[in-house]
Write an enzyme that holds these catalytic residues in place. Sequence first.
Site, PDB file in Angstrom:
ATOM      1  CE  LYS A  49      -3.270   2.771   0.564  1.00 34.46           C
ATOM      2  NZ  LYS A  49      -4.125   2.981  -0.665  1.00 34.46           N
ATOM      3  N   GLY A  76      -7.799   7.473  -0.362  1.00 35.82           N
ATOM      4  CA  GLY A  76      -7.076   8.662   0.199  1.00 35.82           C
ATOM      5  C   GLY A  76      -5.821   8.419   0.862  1.00 35.82           C
ATOM      6  CB  CYS A 134      -2.189   9.133  -5.332  1.00 34.32           C
ATOM      7  SG  CYS A 134      -3.582   8.714  -4.364  1.00 34.32           S
ATOM      8  CB  THR A 197      -6.974   5.102 -10.364  1.00 29.15           C
ATOM      9  OG1 THR A 197      -6.752   6.068  -9.575  1.00 29.15           O
ATOM     10  CG2 THR A 197      -6.835   3.855  -9.861  1.00 29.15           C
ATOM     11  N   GLY A 247      -3.431  -2.149 -14.996  1.00 33.05           N
ATOM     12  CA  GLY A 247      -4.874  -1.599 -15.460  1.00 33.05           C
ATOM     13  C   GLY A 247      -5.681  -2.362 -16.196  1.00 33.05           C
TER      14      GLY A 247
HETATM   15  C1  LIG Z   1      -8.444   0.403  -3.395  1.00 35.54           C
HETATM   16  C2  LIG Z   1      -7.378   0.833  -4.494  1.00 35.54           C
HETATM   17  C3  LIG Z   1      -6.243   1.186  -3.871  1.00 35.54           C
HETATM   18  C4  LIG Z   1      -5.225   1.532  -4.212  1.00 35.54           C
HETATM   19  N1  LIG Z   1      -4.314   2.447  -3.662  1.00 35.54           N
HETATM   20  C5  LIG Z   1      -2.946   2.782  -4.427  1.00 35.54           C
HETATM   21  C6  LIG Z   1      -1.905   3.449  -3.754  1.00 35.54           C
HETATM   22  O1  LIG Z   1      -1.970   3.386  -2.493  1.00 35.54           O
HETATM   23  N2  LIG Z   1      -0.632   3.534  -4.583  1.00 35.54           N
HETATM   24  C7  LIG Z   1      -0.625   3.503  -5.860  1.00 35.54           C
HETATM   25  O2  LIG Z   1       0.328   3.796  -6.525  1.00 35.54           O
HETATM   26  N3  LIG Z   1      -1.867   3.020  -6.593  1.00 35.54           N
HETATM   27  C8  LIG Z   1      -2.935   2.685  -5.888  1.00 35.54           C
HETATM   28  N4  LIG Z   1      -3.848   2.121  -6.444  1.00 35.54           N
HETATM   29  C9  LIG Z   1      -3.932   1.828  -8.149  1.00 35.54           C
HETATM   30  C10 LIG Z   1      -3.628   0.654  -8.524  1.00 35.54           C
HETATM   31  O3  LIG Z   1      -2.300   0.020  -7.900  1.00 35.54           O
HETATM   32  C11 LIG Z   1      -3.315   0.323  -9.828  1.00 35.54           C
HETATM   33  O4  LIG Z   1      -2.322   1.145 -10.484  1.00 35.54           O
HETATM   34  C12 LIG Z   1      -4.770   0.794 -10.660  1.00 35.54           C
HETATM   35  O5  LIG Z   1      -5.782   0.179  -9.931  1.00 35.54           O
HETATM   36  C13 LIG Z   1      -4.919   0.042 -11.844  1.00 35.54           C
HETATM   37  O6  LIG Z   1      -4.798  -1.175 -12.104  1.00 35.54           O
HETATM   38  P1  LIG Z   1      -5.974  -2.403 -11.681  1.00 35.54           P
HETATM   39  O7  LIG Z   1      -7.105  -2.071 -12.905  1.00 35.54           O
HETATM   40  O8  LIG Z   1      -5.624  -3.797 -12.083  1.00 35.54           O
HETATM   41  O9  LIG Z   1      -6.683  -2.063 -10.431  1.00 35.54           O
HETATM   42  C14 LIG Z   1      -5.040   1.723  -5.944  1.00 35.54           C
HETATM   43  C15 LIG Z   1      -6.053   1.031  -6.537  1.00 35.54           C
HETATM   44  C16 LIG Z   1      -7.338   0.832  -5.762  1.00 35.54           C
HETATM   45  C17 LIG Z   1      -8.367  -0.047  -6.416  1.00 35.54           C
END
Ligand SMILES: Cc1cc2nc3c(=O)[nH]c(=O)nc-3n(C[C@H](O)[C@H](O)[C@H](O)COP(=O)(O)O)c2cc1C
Length: 308
Positions: A49, A76, A134, A197, A247
């Site tokens: 995280k 957040g 972020c 995201t 992604g």
């Molecule tokens: C609930 C949640 C929390 C996330 N927290 C972080 C984070 O703390 N740091 C970060 O770099 N990306 C964070 N992300 C982004 C993910 O690491 C990833 O880049 C993004 O969700 C796209 O990949 P996915 O479609 O496989 O989820 C978070 C995503 C989700 C869904």
Amino acid sequence: MKLSVELAPHSQRGLLLKNPVMTASGTVEYGIEYAKMVDIKQLGAIVCKGTTLTPRPGNPQPRLAETASGLLNSVGLQNIGIDALIKEKAPTWATWSVPVIVNIASESAEEYAQLARKLEGVAGVSGIEVNIGCPNVVKGGMEFGQSPETAAEVTKAVKSQTSLPVIVKLTPNVTDIVPIAQAVAGAGADALSLINTVVGMAIDITQRKPFLGGISGGLSGPAIKPIALHMVYRVSQAVEVPVIGCGGIGCADDALEFIMAGATAVQIGTANMVDPNAPLEVLEGIERFMEREGIKDIADLVGMAKAS
Ligand SMILES: Cc1cc2nc3c(=O)[nH]c(=O)nc-3n(C[C@H](O)[C@H](O)[C@H](O)COP(=O)(O)O)c2cc1C
């Protein structure tokens, strides 16, 4: 069959993964609860995280909203802070064979540097992933990743304080990701990961107000896969360092698309929240594909879909 990949070929220490499948930050917390459900030693790496200098309570509830083929989150950056991470989590990681990469986030280049300094020499930490994208925090976060200058400044600040391999994680919320990727690579990043995201929102029509406590959120999951894939395709042709694709990856075919687009490794995020075993299933599917197609080394698939 060779599945191992080197994510930091130019760094002193290197970052050798036994296979290219990693978890994405924020979706398996610190990996410790996750390790009770999933055989993590089979994975390439765990990314924890996002961690800040001091603990953060995160955004008000609600923090998650489901969308068509996606998930909006506004967590957040809730986290325990770097000191607690080093004291309470790293000792467990030090007993694992799977490398753990610590994702860091901050409000200034100096603070990013401080975070990197604190992680130097910590047993159980194999690399740093710098989140400069972020969307769910009021200060800092995404704006560092929105200009080549600030993105490079943060990269240099982190690199100057650590001998650990440094992966810089890019945001898709920009006009053109390529100059930012080039600036970060030029500033010494060992690898790039993309994408974080995509900014979005949802409205509660009964209450007539934004649904998420943080108002806007970050969209992830299958809905963003084509965006991420296109960015990986473009960035991997514009930089010399390894690119990690992320992604909307939910199955082996998705992961193979990213690898053929130019990714050396992949991260799986939202899919873990549906099925914690998703990364292992992705890995098994990649192995089956390689066997079926007679591919001896995963490296032979990287960037195969690039126009010649
Ligand atoms: C609930 C949640 C929390 C996330 N927290 C972080 C984070 O703390 N740091 C970060 O770099 N990306 C964070 N992300 C982004 C993910 O690491 C990833 O880049 C993004 O969700 C796209 O990949 P996915 O479609 O496989 O989820 C978070 C995503 C989700 C869904």
